[in-house]
Design a protein around this motif. Structure first.
Motif, mmCIF file in Angstrom:
data_model
loop_
_atom_site.group_PDB
_atom_site.id
_atom_site.type_symbol
_atom_site.label_atom_id
_atom_site.label_comp_id
_atom_site.label_asym_id
_atom_site.label_seq_id
_atom_site.Cartn_x
_atom_site.Cartn_y
_atom_site.Cartn_z
ATOM 1 N N MET A 1 0.835 -1.207 0.000
ATOM 2 C CA MET A 1 0.000 0.000 0.000
ATOM 3 C C MET A 1 0.869 1.256 0.000
ATOM 4 N N ALA A 2 1.954 1.218 0.750
ATOM 5 C CA ALA A 2 2.864 2.367 0.763
ATOM 6 C C ALA A 2 3.505 2.568 -0.600
ATOM 7 N N LEU A 3 3.911 1.472 -1.260
ATOM 8 C CA LEU A 3 4.498 1.579 -2.604
ATOM 9 C C LEU A 3 3.514 2.135 -3.622
ATOM 10 N N MET A 4 2.234 1.767 -3.474
ATOM 11 C CA MET A 4 1.196 2.225 -4.416
ATOM 12 C C MET A 4 0.652 3.594 -4.049
ATOM 13 N N GLY A 5 1.056 4.128 -2.914
ATOM 14 C CA GLY A 5 0.553 5.432 -2.489
ATOM 15 C C GLY A 5 -0.859 5.377 -1.966
ATOM 16 N N ILE A 6 -1.231 4.245 -1.377
ATOM 17 C CA ILE A 6 -2.567 4.079 -0.823
ATOM 18 C C ILE A 6 -2.504 4.404 0.667
ATOM 19 N N HIS A 7 -3.394 5.268 1.117
ATOM 20 C CA HIS A 7 -3.397 5.689 2.531
ATOM 21 C C HIS A 7 -4.508 5.010 3.286
#
Length: 194
Positions: free
Chosen positions: A188-194
């Motif tokens: 999620m951090a790599l994909m920019g998902i918060h």
């Protein structure tokens, strides 16, 4: 017609009326899709910045349906102008769709069991890891035996659907329990998902 007489391509071609009547179901789908698109265009909702509204997804699906129906219309009209041997190939394709291959009940029950296990493991393993195992298991039951294909497709499906659901559609997916949640949180951090 006597034996030995040849039939011209013009005689074998279906009439324009028959081709247009064969295209009517596709045309009906276009009309219905346009009506539903108009309805989706009038959805009332409060907009939030940076997010797609609830009317976008029905519109996308309806555009795809209209595109597919238009392709069907073109194919039906074009098939009537095809050479006789090309029409035979089209008829064979239609026959293959109308006479589906044999169904294997054991494979179907195995897929049902795999799906039940997926639903049970989803909150434990998280969406990403559970989807990899689910995809690989279904492909294995479907008789895919190449390990590289299984691994690449399994990871690819899981990444694609995780990105689609969490980043595009904004659906919250299970991240799993420790230690599996660490994988989900890192992705999620790599994909920019918060």
């Amino acid at each position: 017609m006597h034996p030995g007489e040849s039939v011209s391509a013009r005689e074998l071609e279906p009439s324009l009326g028959k081709r247009l009547s064969a295209a009517l179901p596709y045309l009906a789908m276009v009309v219905i899709s346009l009506f539903l698109y108009y309805q989706a265009d009038n959805f009332e909702f409060s907009e939030s910045s940076g997010r797609i509204g609830p009317g976008a997804w029905p519109k996308i699906v309806l555009c795809l349906l209209m595109f597919t129906a238009c392709l069907g219309i073109i194919k039906v009209v074009w098939a009537g102008q095809a050479e006789p041997d090309k029409r035979e190939v089209i008829d064979e394709d239609v026959a293959a769709v109308l006479a589906p291959p044999e169904i294997y009940p054991k494979m179907v029950w195995a897929a049902v069991a795999i799906t039940a296990a997926y639903v049970w493991l989803l909150p434990i393993l998280g969406f990403f890891i559970a989807t990899i195992f689910y995809s690989v298991a279904l492909m294995w039951v479907g008789r895919q035996r190449r390990v590289a294909t299984l691994c690449i497709a399994g990871v690819g499906f899981a990444l694609f659907f995780m990105f689609l659901f969490m980043k595009v559609v904004y659906v919250s997916l299970p991240i799993g329990k420790e230690p599996f949640s660490a994988v989900s949180l890192a992705l999620m951090a790599l994909m920019g998902i918060h």
